[in-house]
Scaffold this motif. Structure first.
Motif, short mmCIF file in Angstrom:
data_model
loop_
_atom_site.label_atom_id
_atom_site.label_comp_id
_atom_site.label_asym_id
_atom_site.label_seq_id
_atom_site.Cartn_x
_atom_site.Cartn_y
_atom_site.Cartn_z
N LEU A 147 23.55 -2.53 2.27
CA LEU A 147 22.43 -1.74 2.77
C LEU A 147 22.25 -0.53 1.87
N ALA A 148 21.01 -0.24 1.49
CA ALA A 148 20.67 0.97 0.75
C ALA A 148 19.75 1.81 1.61
N VAL A 149 20.07 3.09 1.77
CA VAL A 149 19.29 3.99 2.61
C VAL A 149 18.61 5.03 1.74
N PHE A 150 17.30 5.17 1.91
CA PHE A 150 16.48 6.10 1.15
C PHE A 150 15.94 7.19 2.07
N PRO A 151 15.38 8.26 1.51
CA PRO A 151 14.94 9.38 2.35
C PRO A 151 13.68 9.08 3.18
N GLU A 152 13.43 9.97 4.09
CA GLU A 152 12.13 10.08 4.76
C GLU A 152 11.07 10.34 3.69
N ALA A 153 9.84 9.87 3.95
CA ALA A 153 8.72 10.15 3.05
C ALA A 153 9.04 9.75 1.61
N ALA A 154 9.69 8.60 1.44
CA ALA A 154 10.00 8.13 0.09
C ALA A 154 8.75 7.65 -0.64
N GLN A 155 7.68 7.41 0.09
CA GLN A 155 6.43 6.96 -0.51
C GLN A 155 5.75 8.08 -1.29
N VAL A 156 5.72 9.27 -0.69
CA VAL A 156 5.14 10.45 -1.34
C VAL A 156 5.68 11.67 -0.60
N ARG A 157 5.90 12.76 -1.32
CA ARG A 157 6.48 13.91 -0.65
C ARG A 157 5.44 14.65 0.19
N PHE A 158 5.94 15.36 1.19
CA PHE A 158 5.10 16.22 1.99
C PHE A 158 4.45 17.27 1.08
N GLY A 159 3.28 17.75 1.50
CA GLY A 159 2.51 18.67 0.68
C GLY A 159 1.33 18.00 0.03
N ASN A 160 1.29 16.65 0.09
CA ASN A 160 0.14 15.88 -0.33
C ASN A 160 -0.72 15.55 0.90
N THR A 161 -1.91 15.05 0.67
CA THR A 161 -2.76 14.59 1.77
C THR A 161 -2.29 13.21 2.16
N LEU A 162 -1.51 13.16 3.23
CA LEU A 162 -0.80 11.93 3.58
C LEU A 162 -1.74 10.79 3.94
N ALA A 163 -2.87 11.11 4.54
CA ALA A 163 -3.82 10.07 4.93
C ALA A 163 -4.37 9.33 3.71
N ASP A 164 -4.36 9.97 2.55
CA ASP A 164 -4.89 9.33 1.34
C ASP A 164 -3.96 8.24 0.81
N VAL A 165 -2.68 8.32 1.14
CA VAL A 165 -1.72 7.34 0.60
C VAL A 165 -1.17 6.41 1.68
N ALA A 166 -1.45 6.70 2.94
CA ALA A 166 -0.91 5.88 4.03
C ALA A 166 -1.44 4.45 3.94
N GLU A 167 -0.57 3.50 4.25
CA GLU A 167 -0.92 2.08 4.21
C GLU A 167 -0.35 1.40 5.45
N PRO A 168 -0.97 0.32 5.90
CA PRO A 168 -0.35 -0.47 6.97
C PRO A 168 0.94 -1.09 6.47
N LEU A 169 1.78 -1.54 7.39
CA LEU A 169 3.08 -2.07 7.00
C LEU A 169 2.99 -3.38 6.24
N ASP A 170 1.83 -4.03 6.25
CA ASP A 170 1.63 -5.21 5.42
C ASP A 170 0.90 -4.86 4.13
N GLY A 171 0.86 -3.57 3.78
CA GLY A 171 0.20 -3.11 2.57
C GLY A 171 1.08 -3.21 1.34
N PRO A 172 0.57 -2.75 0.18
CA PRO A 172 1.27 -2.96 -1.09
C PRO A 172 2.58 -2.19 -1.23
N PHE A 173 2.68 -0.96 -0.68
CA PHE A 173 3.91 -0.20 -0.89
C PHE A 173 5.08 -0.87 -0.17
N VAL A 174 4.92 -1.18 1.09
CA VAL A 174 5.99 -1.87 1.81
C VAL A 174 6.21 -3.25 1.21
N GLY A 175 5.14 -3.88 0.72
CA GLY A 175 5.30 -5.16 0.04
C GLY A 175 6.21 -5.05 -1.18
#
Length: 263
Positions: free
Chosen positions: A33-61
């Motif tokens: 098992l490998a454990v990564f941080p919270e908000a590993a997709q993009v750090r806080f301080g960005n506009t989160l709604a611009d990068v959010a994706e559904p769980l079947d989207g490309p980042f989780v893919g």
């Protein structure tokens, strides 16, 4: 179970953050098992709604593909649309075959120390325990660690290990709070805790305060810190021995001594 604590830097570009995740998985070779941080997709301080994706989207893919390629289960923090203009701060659990084993939406939002996470993030409404790498794992995200009732609810649901992912805000006494709370959750529940924070920000985010204090830790059921990663980006692998939990609970049966008839 061999677990890799992946204390990576997280920046403003999800593609670069994905490269950091893949590089950390290379270093975690041999871990279950490998454990990564919270908000590993993009750090806080960005506009989160611009990068959010559904769980079947490309980042989780991409996370699923990386887990499958390395044969390593992983837990990491992402953002998914909440439907009201905000996002969910979500911990995804992916098994070694690349299948989504579960997802936890952060319940307690960081409206503290001058921040207002709830303006950008919608809260989740349920504790989550997942089966991953042959172990029952309870998921906790950052500010959640200040609420012992969540950790206890996860243990009551069968969690054998608590995994805490974080992008812990920097500030006066914050590092002390982190280290103390992580150990407390292990001690009071006589359980293993894997706590992974991101490496501290070295540059300011577009908006907001720097995050990450490091200090990712592996803590045993007696509260012994078996690994503390300090303030720099690194990956470290440790061993979780469930027999230790059994031994501790035999001579320290505090969970069995609870008084549900009174409290």
């Amino acid at each position: 179970m061999r677990v890799a604590l992946c204390q990576i830097p997280v920046g403003d570009d999800p593609k670069e953050n994905l490269r950091e995740i893949r590089a950390a998985l290379e270093r975690a070779a041999g871990a279950d098992l490998a454990v990564f941080p919270e908000a590993a997709q993009v750090r806080f301080g960005n506009t989160l709604a611009d990068v959010a994706e559904p769980l079947d989207g490309p980042f989780v893919g991409e996370l699923r593909q990386a887990a499958r390629e390395h044969g390593t289960a992983l837990i990491a923090g992402v953002f998914e649309p909440a439907g009201d203009g905000r996002v969910h701060n979500t911990a995804v659990a992916i098994d070694a075959a690349g299948e989504l084993a579960g997802a936890y939406r952060k319940i307690h939002l960081f409206d503290a120390f001058g921040d207002r996470e709830s303006e950008r993030v919608a809260p989740g409404d349920a504790p989550v325990v997942v089966d991953l790498a042959g172990v029952r794992i309870g998921l906790i995200t950052c500010y959640d660690v200040r609420f012992p009732e969540l950790a206890r609810a996860l243990v009551d649901r069968g969690a054998q290990v608590l995994v805490i992912i974080a992008a812990w805000a920097q500030g006066v006494f914050k590092e002390e709070h982190w280290a103390t709370l992580v150990r407390a959750r292990a001690i009071e529940n006589t359980t293993w805790v894997v706590a992974v924070d991101k490496a501290p920000d070295r540059t300011p985010p577009p908006k907001g305060n720097p995050g990450g204090v490091g200090r990712s830790m592996l803590v045993d059921p007696m509260g012994t810190v078996l690994a503390d990663l300090g303030p720099f980006a690194t990956v470290m692998t440790g061993e979780i021995d469930m027999a230790v939990t059994e031994r501790v609970r035999r001579f320290l049966p505090s969970l069995a001594h609870r008084r549900p008839d009174v409290l």
